[in-house]
Design an enzyme around this catalytic site. Structure first.
Site, PDB file in Angstrom:
ATOM      1  CE  LYS A 212      -3.492   2.448   2.636  1.00 16.40           C
ATOM      2  NZ  LYS A 212      -4.338   2.491   3.822  1.00 16.40           N
ATOM      3  CD  GLU A 218       9.263  -6.084   7.112  1.00 17.24           C
ATOM      4  OE1 GLU A 218       9.003  -4.959   6.622  1.00 17.24           O
ATOM      5  OE2 GLU A 218       9.065  -6.369   8.308  1.00 17.24           O
ATOM      6  N   GLY A 269      -4.693  -1.736   5.092  1.00 23.46           N
ATOM      7  CA  GLY A 269      -3.893  -2.862   4.602  1.00 23.46           C
ATOM      8  C   GLY A 269      -4.549  -4.207   4.850  1.00 23.46           C
ATOM      9  NE  ARG A 270      -6.334  -3.764  10.978  1.00 24.15           N
ATOM     10  CZ  ARG A 270      -5.669  -2.621  11.117  1.00 24.15           C
ATOM     11  NH1 ARG A 270      -4.523  -2.452  10.501  1.00 24.15           N
ATOM     12  NH2 ARG A 270      -6.137  -1.637  11.870  1.00 24.15           N
ATOM     13  CD  GLU A 355      -1.689  -4.335  11.377  1.00 25.32           C
ATOM     14  OE1 GLU A 355      -0.475  -4.599  11.439  1.00 25.32           O
ATOM     15  OE2 GLU A 355      -2.288  -4.219  10.286  1.00 25.32           O
ATOM     16  CG  HIS A 386      -3.604 -35.582  16.140  1.00 31.07           C
ATOM     17  ND1 HIS A 386      -3.837 -36.786  16.763  1.00 31.07           N
ATOM     18  CD2 HIS A 386      -4.590 -35.433  15.220  1.00 31.07           C
ATOM     19  CE1 HIS A 386      -4.896 -37.371  16.217  1.00 31.07           C
ATOM     20  NE2 HIS A 386      -5.373 -36.560  15.285  1.00 31.07           N
ATOM     21  CE  LYS A 498       6.000  -0.713   9.778  1.00 33.85           C
ATOM     22  NZ  LYS A 498       5.002  -0.006   8.994  1.00 33.85           N
TER      23      LYS A 498
HETATM   24  O1  F6P Z   1       3.407  -2.844   9.624  1.00 32.68           O
HETATM   25  C1  F6P Z   1       2.061  -3.200   9.569  1.00 32.68           C
HETATM   26  C2  F6P Z   1       1.524  -2.862   8.256  1.00 32.68           C
HETATM   27  O2  F6P Z   1       1.457  -1.496   8.156  1.00 32.68           O
HETATM   28  C3  F6P Z   1       0.172  -3.503   8.000  1.00 32.68           C
HETATM   29  O3  F6P Z   1      -0.865  -2.761   8.491  1.00 32.68           O
HETATM   30  C4  F6P Z   1       0.183  -3.651   6.528  1.00 32.68           C
HETATM   31  O4  F6P Z   1      -0.769  -4.571   6.098  1.00 32.68           O
HETATM   32  C5  F6P Z   1       1.593  -4.088   6.278  1.00 32.68           C
HETATM   33  O5  F6P Z   1       2.347  -3.354   7.210  1.00 32.68           O
HETATM   34  C6  F6P Z   1       2.121  -3.881   4.909  1.00 32.68           C
HETATM   35  O6  F6P Z   1       2.079  -2.534   4.537  1.00 32.68           O
HETATM   36  P1  F6P Z   1       2.240  -2.110   3.038  1.00 32.68           P
HETATM   37  O7  F6P Z   1       1.133  -2.728   2.256  1.00 32.68           O
HETATM   38  O8  F6P Z   1       2.173  -0.616   3.042  1.00 32.68           O
HETATM   39  O9  F6P Z   1       3.584  -2.599   2.559  1.00 32.68           O
END
Ligand code: F6P
Length: 528
Positions: A212, A218, A269-270, A355, A386, A498
């Site tokens: 987003k 990452e 995002g979620r 979240e 199990h 972060k």
């Molecule tokens: O760090 C959490 C978060 O902001 C989530 O809310 C989101 O889904 C995820 O990181 C990824 O964010 P982005 O889509 O901006 O890379």
């Protein structure tokens, strides 16, 4: 708008009193013995989902009080504010309108238009933009499905840009094209990307960089490494082999990606698998499958928006969550999908619930005197049986379990006889055992029973039923968040780590430990 915090309502102390006098000693076995109609009284149909709520520690009076709590907290007004496009995500000054992504196209369907009373009618230009991006993304997905030159789709994203699409592609494998392989890379640990790259050829790979913000460490690290690998292997046509799914198209362009599908800041995002972030799903199940997924979710949106509270499934589930968390004091909920295809559902729901509602202050920033989000965890059945079901049956903590069962087995990729009956027998048996226990046995053989569960049943796992199931979960999280008076749509809690990671990364290189606490400094030196 009425947004009264739950502990400031008249209903709250009444619920407390009711819990003390009856609730804490409620016995499911006695409740069933006293009321032969309990199953039908506490079960209900919602779009694509049947819910048996009868094995919850609840009676009609308590549920009536919970519904009163919801009214006094202004739940209906808060729900309507979301559907009216108000800036209910107040800490970020944003609207919350992922439901718009699931509306049927307005112009073409007069009937649907009449039925849609949400903001779509008031914001035709936004809706037109949503439909235009959807059409472009689905056309792209269809072209790709026919493109034999591309065999591997690699989604690079994390959190909401990974969990939803990954879970849904797995869940809908029965409906997915068999001509493409799907890979999901999220972890900054290079082992994950390297393991995927080792299986790929640049000329037959499409990387989808899903973010987003297009700033997440990452995803950016993985995307840069993927691009370096692509170019080092002689890959050239970035426009064909990289696409970005993002609300920050400018940053994607700066990265060198010109094939982009956008979305908007009002999609959290979620809550984003319904947007361009859902492109892997669309490639897997095709345009009409993706539209059916959206339609299933829309049916649940309409159920949530229009059904009276007492028969509104997300409302009932969200209120039970409050009852368990704040009165019984249960601190977790276990999710048990009896479907291998739904094996990533618990991970997806963890982000959705924790979240969204893992908050310690109310909308005005005041510390809360009561608990909010439970821990959500789980594994698919029968595997969980199990592993940790021992604790669910005989441990000292009560953990409400949410079973998700699918009546009809997928016909693809397996048609193995005998499995489905055994799977369904197990899910029924577990719910039965949790409730009934084994009271006549003593010592180690004793099962106390009276352990609550909810049973969600899908006729079949299809794009429509999956869409409805996920929208149900989104709205139940909205309900408990509204009762708790928190902002379910921000996530400030992920920011601190972060920032610190950036600082520590440079210290790992330099060895500078000035100002660090003793433990971090000690570990830093060991890690160098
Ligand atoms: O760090 C959490 C978060 O902001 C989530 O809310 C989101 O889904 C995820 O990181 C990824 O964010 P982005 O889509 O901006 O890379």
């Amino acid at each position: 708008m009425n947004r009264t915090r739950c502990d400031r309502t008249l209903a709250w102390p009444l619920l407390q009193a009711s819990f003390e006098s009856l609730g804490k000693n409620f016995d499911l076995r006695e409740a069933f013995a006293a009321d032969p109609q309990r199953f039908s009284r506490f079960s209900q149909d919602a779009p694509h989902v049947f819910a048996d709520l009868s094995k919850n520690l609840i009676d009609a009076d308590t549920e009536a009080l919970l519904l009163e709590l919801a009214r006094q907290c202004g739940l209906e007004q808060q729900r309507d504010a979301m559907f009216a496009g108000e800036l209910i995500n107040r800490t970020e000054q944003r609207a919350v309108m992922h439901f718009l992504l699931r509306n049927p196209p307005l112009a073409k369907e007069g009937r649907a238009q009449a039925a849609i009373k949400n903001i779509a009618n008031a914001l035709p230009e936004v809706n037109a933009e949503v439909q235009a991006v959807l059409a472009a993304m689905l056309a792209y997905a269809e072209r790709l499905r026919l493109d034999d030159g591309i065999t591997d789709i690699v989604n690079i994203g994390i959190g909401g840009s990974d969990l939803g699409p990954q879970m849904a592609v797995l869940a809908l494998s029965e409906f997915a094209t068999t001509t493409k392989r799907f890979h999901f890379v999220s972890n900054i640990d290079g082992q994950e990307l390297a393991g995927v790259l080792a299986q790929l050829k640049p000329q037959s790979t499409l990387f989808l960089v899903a973010s987003k913000t297009f700033t997440t460490a990452e995803t950016m690290t993985n995307a840069h490494s993927a691009k370096r690998w692509f170019e080092a292997q002689g890959g050239q046509d970035i426009a064909r082999h990289f696409a970005a799914l993002t609300s920050n198209v400018a940053a994607a362009n700066d990265f060198g990606i010109t094939t982009t599908f956008g979305f908007w800041d009002w999609v959290g995002g979620r809550y984003s698998l319904w947007s361009a972030i859902g492109l892997p799903i669309a490639i897997a199940i095709g345009a009409s499958g993706f539209r059916t997924l959206l339609a299933g979710a829309h049916a649940m949106d309409e159920h949530f928006r229009t059904t009276p509270l007492a028969h509104n499934l997300p409302v009932r589930l969200g209120l039970f969550d409050v009852w368990y968390r704040n009165f019984h004091g249960f601190s977790s909920r276990s999710i048990a999908p009896y479907s291998s295809a739904l094996r990533r559902l618990p991970a997806y729901l963890q982000q959705l619930e924790m979240e969204s509602n893992g908050k310690r202050v109310d909308m005005d920033g005041q510390a809360l005197p009561y608990a909010t989000a439970p821990v959500l965890w789980g594994e698919p059945g029968t595997n969980g049986q199990h592993a940790y079901f021992q604790m669910l049956h005989q441990g000292t903590s009560v953990v409400p379990v949410e079973f998700v069962a699918v009546k009809k087995a997928a016909s693809y990729p397996h048609d193995l006889p005998g499995h489905q009956g055994k799977l369904l027998a197990n899910v029924l048996a577990q719910a039965q055992a949790l409730m009934n226990g084994k009271p006549d046995a003593g010592g180690h053989q004793h099962f106390p029973g009276n352990r609550p569960s909810t049973f969600l049943l899908l006729e079949q796992l299809t794009p429509a039923s999956l869409g409805a199931l996920l929208a149900l979960q989104e709205h139940r999280v909205f309900v408990s968040g509204a009762i708790w008076g928190i902002n379910s749509f921000d996530q400030w809690g992920v920011e601190l780590g972060k920032v610190l990671a950036k600082d520590i990364e440079s210290r790992l290189a330099s060895g500078d430990e000035a100002g660090l606490d003793g433990s971090t400094a000690g570990l830093l030196q060991r890690l160098r």
